[in-house]
Design an enzyme around this catalytic site. Sequence first.
Site, PDB file in Angstrom:
ATOM      1  N   HIS A  80       8.067 -18.355 -12.613  1.00  0.00           N
ATOM      2  CA  HIS A  80       8.779 -18.656 -11.375  1.00  0.00           C
ATOM      3  C   HIS A  80       9.536 -17.440 -10.867  1.00  0.00           C
ATOM      4  O   HIS A  80       9.699 -16.442 -11.559  1.00  0.00           O
ATOM      5  CB  HIS A  80       9.734 -19.836 -11.564  1.00  0.00           C
ATOM      6  CG  HIS A  80      10.787 -19.636 -12.622  1.00  0.00           C
ATOM      7  ND1 HIS A  80      11.813 -18.735 -12.505  1.00  0.00           N
ATOM      8  CD2 HIS A  80      10.949 -20.254 -13.819  1.00  0.00           C
ATOM      9  CE1 HIS A  80      12.581 -18.803 -13.576  1.00  0.00           C
ATOM     10  NE2 HIS A  80      12.075 -19.711 -14.403  1.00  0.00           N
ATOM     11  N   CYS A  96      11.167 -19.674 -19.743  1.00  0.00           N
ATOM     12  CA  CYS A  96      10.150 -19.404 -18.725  1.00  0.00           C
ATOM     13  C   CYS A  96       9.965 -17.894 -18.540  1.00  0.00           C
ATOM     14  O   CYS A  96      10.688 -17.102 -19.125  1.00  0.00           O
ATOM     15  CB  CYS A  96      10.568 -20.027 -17.398  1.00  0.00           C
ATOM     16  SG  CYS A  96      10.678 -21.824 -17.426  1.00  0.00           S
TER      17      CYS A  96
END
Length: 121
Positions: A80, A96
């Site tokens: 992301h 992440c």
Amino acid sequence: MFLFHNNEVLEQYDFELGFAPTGHKEVEGDGRTPEGAYFIDRKNPNSSFYLSIGISYPNAADRARARAMGKSPGGDIFIHGTPRASLNRDDWTAGCLAVKDREMEDIYAMVNVGTPIFMYA
């Protein structure tokens, strides 16, 4: 991070990981990033971050390893961009992979659901 088409490198990106210890993600909340072979399982244009694409963690082996420890393997691992709003924690990547927003636009456009992803330190 390298994006390939067959054996050709199309793009290369720097990325950030969190402050968690190194090594493969084992359980929910450890802040680690999974290592191994996965695939892109979803795309989210309305993410809390600037675009996101989901990684198929946990797989069967990840679930079995966590279950043997009596824990949950966790989930919701993504590639992301930056957060859309301020987060109240130091480690906003939480396992992440984070890239610059402009780079996330390119990645989001080039990578389809079902694309294999290999994550190794």
